[in-house]
Scaffold this active site. Structure first.
Site, PDB file in Angstrom:
ATOM      1  N   GLU A  39       0.769  -1.063  -0.032  1.00 60.05           N
ATOM      2  CA  GLU A  39      -0.131  -0.085  -0.126  1.00 60.05           C
ATOM      3  C   GLU A  39       0.845   1.188   0.015  1.00 60.05           C
ATOM      4  O   GLU A  39       1.753   1.440   0.728  1.00 60.05           O
ATOM      5  CB  GLU A  39      -0.851  -0.027   1.346  1.00 60.05           C
ATOM      6  CG  GLU A  39      -1.726   1.257   1.470  1.00 60.05           C
ATOM      7  CD  GLU A  39      -2.893   1.616   0.305  1.00 60.05           C
ATOM      8  OE1 GLU A  39      -3.352   0.405  -0.157  1.00 60.05           O
ATOM      9  OE2 GLU A  39      -3.257   2.613   0.033  1.00 60.05           O
ATOM     10  N   THR A  81      -5.993   0.887  -5.181  1.00 63.28           N
ATOM     11  CA  THR A  81      -5.496  -0.377  -5.097  1.00 63.28           C
ATOM     12  C   THR A  81      -6.145  -1.413  -5.830  1.00 63.28           C
ATOM     13  O   THR A  81      -5.444  -2.135  -6.376  1.00 63.28           O
ATOM     14  CB  THR A  81      -5.773  -0.833  -3.500  1.00 63.28           C
ATOM     15  OG1 THR A  81      -5.180   0.221  -2.577  1.00 63.28           O
ATOM     16  CG2 THR A  81      -5.281  -2.046  -3.027  1.00 63.28           C
ATOM     17  N   ASP A 256       1.738  -0.175  -4.973  1.00 65.49           N
ATOM     18  CA  ASP A 256       0.528  -0.175  -5.819  1.00 65.49           C
ATOM     19  C   ASP A 256       0.319   1.030  -6.599  1.00 65.49           C
ATOM     20  O   ASP A 256      -0.184   1.099  -7.547  1.00 65.49           O
ATOM     21  CB  ASP A 256      -0.642  -0.759  -4.678  1.00 65.49           C
ATOM     22  CG  ASP A 256      -1.157   0.122  -3.951  1.00 65.49           C
ATOM     23  OD1 ASP A 256      -0.510   1.056  -3.383  1.00 65.49           O
ATOM     24  OD2 ASP A 256      -2.223  -0.062  -3.207  1.00 65.49           O
ATOM     25  N   HIS A 257       0.241   2.097  -5.635  1.00 62.96           N
ATOM     26  CA  HIS A 257      -0.052   3.654  -6.183  1.00 62.96           C
ATOM     27  C   HIS A 257       0.695   4.755  -5.427  1.00 62.96           C
ATOM     28  O   HIS A 257       1.153   4.348  -4.311  1.00 62.96           O
ATOM     29  CB  HIS A 257      -1.427   3.868  -6.304  1.00 62.96           C
ATOM     30  CG  HIS A 257      -2.151   3.528  -4.804  1.00 62.96           C
ATOM     31  ND1 HIS A 257      -1.896   4.398  -3.790  1.00 62.96           N
ATOM     32  CD2 HIS A 257      -3.203   2.590  -4.640  1.00 62.96           C
ATOM     33  CE1 HIS A 257      -2.662   3.962  -2.924  1.00 62.96           C
ATOM     34  NE2 HIS A 257      -3.310   2.823  -3.267  1.00 62.96           N
TER      35      HIS A 257
HETATM   36  C1  GP9 Z   1      -8.790  -1.558   1.464  1.00 65.02           C
HETATM   37  C2  GP9 Z   1      -7.734  -1.147   0.421  1.00 65.02           C
HETATM   38  C3  GP9 Z   1      -7.905   0.486   0.225  1.00 65.02           C
HETATM   39  O1  GP9 Z   1      -9.135  -3.024   1.039  1.00 65.02           O
HETATM   40  O2  GP9 Z   1      -7.349  -1.791  -0.461  1.00 65.02           O
HETATM   41  O3  GP9 Z   1      -6.969   0.850  -0.453  1.00 65.02           O
HETATM   42  P1  GP9 Z   1      -7.111   2.154  -1.314  1.00 65.02           P
HETATM   43  O4  GP9 Z   1      -7.699   1.858  -2.920  1.00 65.02           O
HETATM   44  O5  GP9 Z   1      -8.101   3.106  -0.543  1.00 65.02           O
HETATM   45  O6  GP9 Z   1      -5.705   2.719  -1.446  1.00 65.02           O
END
Ligand code: GP9
Length: 411
Positions: A39, A81, A256-257
């Protein structure tokens, strides 16, 4: 329409005719694979220090021991995500509006987990949040995921932010993987370093002096949170090693981002130096990618690569044949064609950076010579711009028409 179907089929046939095995083709044949999607992990913290302390010492060590792509870019859009997952699984682009996970959850996909499932892999996802969030529980079966370990499947542990902490997530996921039939494909989607990145006091191990201001809080919290996640990853990899699992398990780790910190986040700009639109664009889209393949010597690769390239590249390393599938991405070592295209039509190649008109500077977009950041005429970016636009169009057609179901799959 019939035209759209045959145009897309032709496009994939052409892309697949171009494919060739990469230098690590088959190097992890029959091995397990763990994909660790982290994340909000961005590149700018890698090999960087704050007040003389390494922010990500464990990732830095994994970089020294693995294959490292410092010029790897994230291509997520509003699906955040879930878009990163979608890019990994399908090698298609996220949608311009909404998210593919929500809008096209019931489509058919030629997805990496499903392809591995056919090769005898157990396929699973570990993510300690609600199964319905981002529609995961609906789309996962379509992607070939056998088992989704979500919120209710984990033992109680300290909650940080949205869910149990990453250390507990990784520990419990590993315990589960140890009991699995091999080979397995395990996609772990971490969550602790989610915006606004707040950590309990005792887990704020970095000295972030110099970033004490109220407006610095997101940036300061981000460093603390990523440092904690880095420690959790370090423990996870050490445990894999101690259990002998790294001998037959390939690891892929990437961000991821972006963090959502904009060019207005003064502390972020001060730390990264990414002041002008060109530098900010590069810094903001850049996430690390580390591959660790059993028995493979460390190396670093400076070509541009992107999340879209994960499925074909990983499948090739695992001994599969990407040319037998419908991936838009390329092998990361196909360097003549390296290009990271973004949802708004912006892109980065080994030589050029094109920022689409949404930057408000020039309605035709801005084209830069990437190594120097020098602004060029937009004509210089025309060819890759047209190629990128075509990929986005093919991807959209695939989703809107659920075209895979309509392709003639006979030879
Ligand atoms: C929660 C998570 C949130 O399941 O994947 O990520 P996000 O898309 O808010 O970065």
């Amino acid at each position: 329409s019939a035209d759209e179907i045959s145009a897309a089929e032709d496009w994939f046939a052409e892309r697949n005719a171009d494919r060739a095995p990469g230098p690590y083709s088959g190097a992890a044949t029959g091995d397990n694979i763990i994909v660790l999607q982290v994340e909000a992990l961005q590149q700018f913290v890698i090999n960087a220090e704050v007040n003389g302390q390494e922010i990500t010492p464990n990732l830095n060590r994994l970089i020294r021991e693995g294959l490292y792509f410092p010029n790897f870019y994230e291509q997520t859009a509003l699906g955040r995500t879930s878009d990163a997952e979608f890019l990994l699984n399908t090698s298609l682009y996220p949608t311009a509006e909404g998210s593919a996970y929500m809008l096209y959850a019931e489509n058919s996909y030629d997805a990496l987990p499903a392809i591995l499932q056919e090769k005898g892999y157990q396929t699973n996802v570990f993510h300690p949040y609600k199964p319905s969030f981002w529609n995961r529980y609906i789309i996962y079966p379509q992607l070939g995921i056998d088992r989704f370990y979500s919120e209710g499947d984990f033992d109680e542990a300290e909650v940080i932010g949205w869910a149990i902490n990453d250390e507990a997530l990784l520990e419990q996921s590993l315990a589960e993987m140890e009991t699995m039939e091999q080979p397995f494909y395990s996609h772990i989607v971490t969550l602790t370093s989610h915006h606004p990145f707040e950590m309990p006091e005792r887990l704020q191990a970095l000295d972030t002096d110099g970033y004490n201001g109220y407006h610095d809080r997101h940036f300061r919290n981000y460093l603390q949170s990523i440092h904690y996640v880095d420690g959790a990853i370090g423990k996870f990899v050490d445990a894999l090693e101690q259990k002998g699992m790294l001998d037959n398990t390939m690891l892929a780790i990437y961000g991821d981002h972006s963090t959502g910190m904009t060019s207005d986040t003064e502390a972020f700009i001060r730390f990264t130096g990414a002041q002008d639109p060109f530098d900010y664009f590069e810094t903001n889209k850049n996430v690390p990618l580390i591959l660790n393949i059993p028995g493979v010597e460390p190396n670093q690769f400076s070509q541009v690569a992107s999340q879209l390239d994960l499925a074909p590249t990983l499948l090739d390393i695992l001994g599969g044949d990407p040319s037998a599938h419908h991936f838009i991405g390329r092998d990361m070592w196909d360097t003549d064609e390296s290009q990271a295209t973004f949802r708004d039509g912006s892109f980065i190649t080994n030589e050029l950076t094109y920022i689409a008109s949404s930057d408000g500077i020039d309605e035709n977009g801005s084209c830069y010579w990437r190594m120097t950041g020098e602004l060029m005429g937009v004509e210089a970016c025309e060819e890759p711009r047209v190629n990128g636009a075509k990929e986005l169009e093919i991807s959209d057609d695939m989703l809107r028409g659920n075209l895979l179901e309509k392709f003639n799959r006979e030879p």
